[in-house]
Design an enzyme around this catalytic site. Structure first.
Site, PDB file in Angstrom:
ATOM      1  N   ARG A 158       6.833  41.276  35.659  1.00  0.00           N
ATOM      2  CA  ARG A 158       7.929  41.318  36.201  1.00  0.00           C
ATOM      3  C   ARG A 158       7.818  39.981  37.407  1.00  0.00           C
ATOM      4  O   ARG A 158       6.635  39.749  37.448  1.00  0.00           O
ATOM      5  CB  ARG A 158       8.175  42.299  37.224  1.00  0.00           C
ATOM      6  CG  ARG A 158       8.989  43.495  36.529  1.00  0.00           C
ATOM      7  CD  ARG A 158      10.550  42.973  35.795  1.00  0.00           C
ATOM      8  NE  ARG A 158      11.351  43.032  36.740  1.00  0.00           N
ATOM      9  CZ  ARG A 158      12.258  43.631  36.936  1.00  0.00           C
ATOM     10  NH1 ARG A 158      12.351  44.793  36.251  1.00  0.00           N
ATOM     11  NH2 ARG A 158      13.198  43.636  38.107  1.00  0.00           N
ATOM     12  N   LYS A 210      -4.312  46.472  29.693  1.00  0.00           N
ATOM     13  CA  LYS A 210      -3.725  46.257  28.250  1.00  0.00           C
ATOM     14  C   LYS A 210      -4.508  45.096  27.752  1.00  0.00           C
ATOM     15  O   LYS A 210      -5.101  44.980  26.365  1.00  0.00           O
ATOM     16  CB  LYS A 210      -2.372  46.243  28.041  1.00  0.00           C
ATOM     17  CG  LYS A 210      -1.508  47.344  28.622  1.00  0.00           C
ATOM     18  CD  LYS A 210       0.018  46.857  29.097  1.00  0.00           C
ATOM     19  CE  LYS A 210       0.740  47.991  29.524  1.00  0.00           C
ATOM     20  NZ  LYS A 210       1.983  47.507  29.966  1.00  0.00           N
ATOM     21  N   HIS A 269       2.973  54.122  44.853  1.00  0.00           N
ATOM     22  CA  HIS A 269       2.870  53.082  43.842  1.00  0.00           C
ATOM     23  C   HIS A 269       2.925  51.701  44.778  1.00  0.00           C
ATOM     24  O   HIS A 269       2.853  50.580  43.916  1.00  0.00           O
ATOM     25  CB  HIS A 269       3.924  52.936  42.934  1.00  0.00           C
ATOM     26  CG  HIS A 269       3.729  54.037  41.863  1.00  0.00           C
ATOM     27  ND1 HIS A 269       2.859  53.615  40.698  1.00  0.00           N
ATOM     28  CD2 HIS A 269       4.130  55.305  41.738  1.00  0.00           C
ATOM     29  CE1 HIS A 269       2.952  54.825  40.012  1.00  0.00           C
ATOM     30  NE2 HIS A 269       3.496  55.781  40.595  1.00  0.00           N
TER      31      HIS A 269
HETATM   32  C1  LIG Z   1       2.551  47.352  31.117  1.00  0.00           C
HETATM   33  C2  LIG Z   1       4.123  46.629  31.306  1.00  0.00           C
HETATM   34  C3  LIG Z   1       4.314  46.080  32.651  1.00  0.00           C
HETATM   35  C4  LIG Z   1       3.201  46.250  33.916  1.00  0.00           C
HETATM   36  O1  LIG Z   1       2.571  45.010  33.847  1.00  0.00           O
HETATM   37  P1  LIG Z   1       1.778  44.583  35.261  1.00  0.00           P
HETATM   38  O2  LIG Z   1       1.008  43.265  34.731  1.00  0.00           O
HETATM   39  O3  LIG Z   1       0.880  45.777  35.424  1.00  0.00           O
HETATM   40  O4  LIG Z   1       2.879  44.221  36.340  1.00  0.00           O
HETATM   41  C5  LIG Z   1       5.642  45.674  32.622  1.00  0.00           C
HETATM   42  N1  LIG Z   1       6.392  45.470  31.882  1.00  0.00           N
HETATM   43  C6  LIG Z   1       6.170  45.881  30.530  1.00  0.00           C
HETATM   44  C7  LIG Z   1       6.983  45.798  29.429  1.00  0.00           C
HETATM   45  C8  LIG Z   1       4.581  46.291  30.183  1.00  0.00           C
HETATM   46  O5  LIG Z   1       4.342  46.630  29.055  1.00  0.00           O
END
Ligand SMILES: *Cc1c(COP(=O)(O)O)cnc(C)c1O
Length: 821
Positions: free
Chosen positions: A554, A665, A362
C-alpha cells in the site's frame, strides 16, 4: 461416510467425469468445452463437491472429539484466487493439469479466469487469509467470520500517472466457491432507544425498544488444509432486509418505505472501506463492524448451545480472536447476549467474555487507532453504549482502588475519551474485555508495552504476548513459485510444505555451483514472466538480466515510497551528470494502491510515473535504469512479482510498521532485503544473519529520542549534505515535471519547511550508502546467489503455521484434531 452418488475419487477419470458433469448440468454447456471461463467454473465446482463432503466429515469429527473451536473475527480477508491453492491442497494439481491438457487447454489460462476475492486492503486482511490456510492444515477447528462485501477493494487504473478507482464487482459473474445458506440467517437489531424498567424483583432492567432489523445471510467458503483432510470454512455475512419487517410496513400501506428500507439494509455490506491504517469515522462503517460482530456471535452461541445446556463450558469450548479493534464491539455484544438474552449475572458473564476473547493489535499509528463518538453509538447501538459505560465504571473503580490518588491515570485508561465530543476508545474496550493482547512482531509488542499501552501493561503484564506474523508457504512458494518449490523438493524432500523449518537443510547447498545455477535459472525465468506482464500492463520493456529492485505494498507516507524515489533521483542525477559510472543495470518496480482520499499517497503514484517517464525516455540510460509502476496491486499480481524480485524494499520509518508480511514473502522466494530495523525485519536479520540482509537507517529508539527532544531539523540536513540538496532541489527545479512546472513543489516545501514526520532526510544518506553496497555485491553472482539461498533456507520462522501454533498454544489453548481417514 462417502456418498456413492458422486464419484469424488482423486483419479483423472473421476475428475474428468465431474468436470463434464458440471459443464453440462450446472452450466448447461456442450462437452468437450474449450471455453476457459466455463472450464474454470466446472473445475471449481468439482473441487467444491470434494470439499463439501469433507466439511461434513470434519464437522462430525469435531463433534465427536469435542474440539475447542477457534473463531477468527476480521473485517477483512484478502483471499485472492482460490483455484490453484485448492488444487494443491487437495493434491489434484497435476491431475487437473493433465485433464485440461488433454483438451488442449493450459491450466494457467483457466486459473487466469478467476477474479481475486479482494475483501481486504493489505497486510491485515492477507494475514487473516493465511491464518485460515494454516488452521486447516494444522487440523485446528478454526473458522473465519467476515463480511460478504459486494464490492471488494477498488480496482486501480492509472491515467497519466493519476490513480483512478474502479469498482471491484467481483461477484458480477458470481463465485463458484461460496455456499449461500439462507436457512441459517440471523436477525440483528439496530438503532432504537432504551427504556429504563425495573423487573419484578426491583432490579434495573433496561429494554431496548423500537429497533430496526437487518438480516445477516451467511455465505460459506470452504477452507481446505494441505492434504485435503480437514476442511474448515470462512463464513461471510451479507446484509439483507427482513421479510417480516417489510410486511409490517407494508400493512401500513407504505410500499415505498418498505422498498427503501430494503435497499438501505442491503447497502450495509455493499463495499469494503478502502482504508489501510486509517480510520473512517463513517456511520456505515460502524454499522458494518457491529453487523459482523452481531452475526458471528449469534452463530457461535447457537452452535455452542446445540451441544451444551448452559454457559459453564463456554470459555473451554470457544476462543474468539479479534483481528484489530474492528470487531471489538464483540466485548459489548457478548455481554449483551449473555446478560440480556440468556439472563446470566453480570459478573459471570464478564468472566465468560474475558476468558473467551483475545485481541491482536496491528498498528501504533495514531491515525489508525479507532475511536467512535459516544453520540453515534448512542444512536446506532444504544444498549451497547450502556454496557460499555457499565464495563468502564467497574474497570475504573478497579484502577482507582489500586491507585487512589491518580486521577490522571484513570482519565488515561478510561474507555471514554472526555472532551467536547466524547469518544469510545475501541482499543481500550478490546484490552479490558480480553484475556490476551498481542502485537505482531517482537519490536511492535515491545513498543506497545512501553508506549501506547504502557498503563495497561503495568496493570496486566500477563495479558501481553507477542506472536510474530507469518505467511503460508503453500500459497507463497508452492503455488506462486512452482519451479523453485520443485527444486527444493527434489533437493531436500517436500516436508517443508507443512514444516517450513525444514528449509534449513538447504543451507548445505548454498555454495553448490550446480544448485546455485538452477536457482539462478529459476529466478531468471520468473523475471522473464514478470517482464512480459510489465510490458503488457505498464508499457515499458525491461531487461530480465537487470537487478529487479521491488517496492510493492500500500502507498503510505510511513512506508516511504518517497525515500525510494529520492534514491532513484539521486542515482539518475549522478549518472547523467557524469559523477557515477553505473555497474549494474536496474529495474525499479513499484506497485500499490492509495486510499482514495489520501492526497499525498496519490501524488506518490504520479511522482513515480513522472520519474519513470523522464528516466525511461532518456537515451543515455537506455540499458541502465528503468522505473515502472504496475497498476492494480493485488494478491494474484503479488504472486507474479515476488518470485521475480532480486531485492525487496522494506524501508518504513523504524517504529511504524507493526510487522509487515510482504517482507517475509520476498525472503521465502530468494530476494535479499534492504530494510530498516522495523517490524519483523528485526527478526529477519536475526534469522538470516547480518551478512545476508542490508540493514540501514535510524533505529526506533533513536527516532523516538529525536521526536521527544524535537531535535530534527530538515533544513540542517539540506544545508549540510550536497547529496540531499541535489535531490530536494530537483523538486524545486521541476526536473520531473518540465511541462507542468510547480507540480511537485509541494514536496520541496513540505520536507524542508513544514514537516517530515517520517524522517526521510535523516535516513537518506545511509540509504544511498547501502544501495551502493548492494550494487557492488550484485556483481558477484555467486555470492549474491549464496545469500539468496541462505535467505530461503532461513525463512522457516515466518510460516503462518508457526504463528498459528503459537496462537493455539499461548492464547487459544486449542489442540489439533486429526481428521485423517
Ligand atoms: C502481503 C500483501 C500485502 C502486505 O504487504 P506489506 O509489505 O507487509 O505491507 C499487501 N497487499 C497484498 C496484495 C499482499 O499480498
Amino acid at each position: 461416510m462417502n456418498s456413492n452418488y458422486l464419484n469424488n475419487a482423486n483419479t483423472k477419470s473421476a475428475l474428468k467425469t465431474s468436470m463434464d458433469y458440471h459443464l453440462r448440468c450446472s452450466l448447461c454447456k456442450e462437452t468437450p468445452s474449450k471455453d476457459c471461463r466455463d472450464l474454470f467454473l466446472a473445475t471449481a465446482f468439482s473441487l467444491r463437491d470434494r470439499m463439501t463432503e469433507r466439511i461434513l466429515e470434519t464437522e462430525r469429527i469435531y463433534q465427536v472429539a469435542k474440539a475447542k473451536r477457534v473463531y477468527y473475527l476480521s473485517m477483512e480477508f484478502l483471499i485472492g484466487r482460490l483455484l490453484g491453492d485448492t488444487l494443491h491442497n487437495l493434491g489434484l494439481f497435476d491431475l487437473c493439469r493433465e485433464v485440461l491438457e488433454e483438451t488442449g487447454i493450459d491450466i494457467e489460462e483457466v486459473r487466469d479466469q478467476e477474479k481475486d476475492a479482494g475483501l481486504g486492503n493489505g497486510g491485515l486482511g492477507r494475514l487473516a487469509a493465511c491464518f485460515l490456510d494454516s488452521m486447516a492444515t494444522l487440523n485446528l477447528a478454526g473458522f473465519g467470520y467476515g463480511i460478504h462485501y459486494e464490492y471488494g477493494l477498488f480496482k486501480q487504473e492509472v491515467d497519466n500517472g493519476y490513480q483512478k478507482e474502479k469498482p471491484d464487482n467481483w461477484l458480477a459473474e458470481f463465485s463458484p466457491w461460496e455456499i449461500k445458506r439462507p436457512d441459517e440467517k440471523c436477525i440483528v437489531p439496530i438503532y432504537g432507544r432504551i427504556e429504563h424498567f425495573q423487573d419484578r424483583a426491583g432490579e434495573y432492567n433496561p429494554m431496548w425498544l423500537d429497533w430496526k432489523v437487518i438480516m445477516g445471510i451467511p455465505f460459506d467458503i470452504p477452507v481446505v488444509g494441505y492434504g485435503g483432510k480437514t476442511v474448515n470454512w470462512l463464513r461471510l455475512y451479507g446484509a439483507g432486509s427482513s421479510t417480516d419487517f417489510d410486511i409490517q410496513i407494508f400493512n401500513e400501506g407504505d410500499y415505498f418505505r418498505a422498498v427503501e428500507q430494503k435497499v438501505s439494509s442491503e447497502t450495509i455490506t455493499k463495499m469494503l472501506y478502502p482504508l489501510d491504517t486509517l480510520k473512517s469515522g463513517k456511520e456505515l462503517r460502524l454499522v458494518q463492524e457491529y453487523f459482523l460482530v452481531a452475526c458471528s456471535l449469534r452463530d457461535i452461541v447457537r452452535r455452542y448451545l446445540k451441544e451444551h445446556d448452559d454457559f459453564d463450558d463456554f470459555p473451554d469450548s470457544v476462543a474468539i480472536q479479534m483481528n484489530d479493534t474492528h470487531p471489538s464491539l464483540a466485548v459489548a455484544e457478548l455481554m449483551r447476549l449473555l446478560v440480556d438474552e440468556y439472563a446470566l449475572p453480570w459478573d459471570e458473564a464478564w468472566e465468560m467474555t474475558r476468558k473467551t476473547l483475545s485481541y491482536t493489535n496491528h498498528t501504533i499509528l495514531s491515525e489508525a487507532l479507532e475511536k467512535w463518538p459516544v453520540n453515534l453509538l448512542e444512536q446506532v447501538i444504544p444498549r451497547h453504549l450502556q454496557i460499555i459505560y457499565e464495563i468502564n465504571a467497574r474497570f475504573l473503580k478497579q484502577v482507582a482502588d489500586l491507585h487512589p490518588d491518580n486521577l490522571d491515570l484513570v482519565r488515561r485508561m478510561s474507555l471514554i475519551e472526555e472532551g467536547e465530543n466524547k469518544m469510545v476508545r475501541m482499543s481500550h474496550l478490546a484490552m479490558v474485555g480480553s484475556h490476551s493482547i498481542n502485537g505482531v512482531s517482537a519490536l511492535h509488542t515491545e513498543i506497545l508495552k512501553k508506549n501506547n499501552f504502557a498503563d495497561f501493561h503495568v496493570l496486566w503484564p500477563e495479558r501481553f504476548v507477542n506472536v510474530t506474523n507469518g505467511i503460508t508457504q503453500r500459497r507463497w512458494l508452492l503455488k506462486a513459485n512452482p519451479q523453485l518449490a520443485q527444486l527444493i523438493s527434489e533437493t531436500i524432500g517436500d516436508s517443508w510444505i507443512t514444516d517450513l523449518g525444514q528449509l534449513k537443510r538447504l543451507e548445505s547447498y548454498a555454495e553448490s555451483e550446480d544448485f546455485q545455477d538452477r536457482f539462478r535459472r529459476i529466478k531468471r525465468t520468473n523475471k522473464e514472466v514478470l517482464g512480459r506482464i510489465i510490458s503488457r500492463t505498464a508499457w515499458v520493456s525491461v531487461n530480465p538480466d537487470s537487478l529487479f529492485d521491488v517496492h510493492v505494498k500500500r502507498i503510505h507516507e510511513y512506508k516511504r515510497q518517497l525515500l525510494k524515489i529520492f534514491h532513484i533521483i539521486y542515482e539518475y542525477l549522478q549518472i547523467v551528470r557524469g559523477e557515477k559510472t553505473p555497474t549494474v543495470a536496474k529495474t525499479y518496480i513499484f506497485a500499490g494502491k492509495a486510499a482514495p482520499g489520501y492526497w499525498v499517497a496519490k501524488q506518490m503514484i504520479k511522482l513515480i510515473h513522472n520519474v519513470g517517464q523522464v528516466i525511461n525516455s532518456d537515451k543515455r540510460l537506455q540499458d541502465i535504469l528503468r522505473v515502472v509502476f504496475l497498476p492494480d496491486y493485488r494478491v494474484s499480481l503479488a504472486e507474479k512479482i515476488i518470485p521475480a524480485a532480486d531485492l525487496s524494499e522494506q524501508i518504513s520509518m523504524a517504529g511504524t510498521e507493526a510487522s509487515g508480511t510482504g517482507n517475509m514473502k520476498f525472503m521465502l522466494n530468494g530476494a535479499l532485503t534492504v530494510g530498516t530495523l522495523d517490524g519483523a525485519n528485526v527478526e529477519m536479520l536475526e534469522e538470516a544473519g547480518e551478512e545476508n540482509i542490508f540493514i540501514f537507517g535510524l533505529k526506533a529508539g533513536e527516532i523516538e529520542e529525536m521526536q521527544r527532544g524535537n531535535t530534527y531539523r530538515p533544513t540542517e540536513y539540506y544545508r549540510s549534505y550536497p547529496e540531499i540538496r541535489m535531490v530536494i532541489d530537483a523538486f524545486r527545479d521541476n526536473i520531473f515535471c518540465p511541462s507542468e512546472p510547480g507540480l511537485f513543489q509541494w514536496i520541496y516545501s513540505r520536507i524542508l519547511h513544514e514537516e517530515d514526520p517520517y524522517f526521510h532526510l535523516p535516513d537518506l544518506l545511509s540509504y544511498i550508502r547501502i544501495q551502493d553496497k548492494i550494487e557492488e555485491e550484485y556483481q558477484s553472482q555467486a555470492s549474491w546467489t549464496k545469500k539468496a539461498i541462505l535467505n530461503v533456507a532461513r525463512s522457516g520462522k515466518f510460516s503462518s503455521d508457526r504463528a498459528i501454533s503459537e496462537y493455539a498454544g499461548l492464547i487459544w489453548k486449542a489442540d489439533a484434531v486429526k481428521c485423517g481417514e
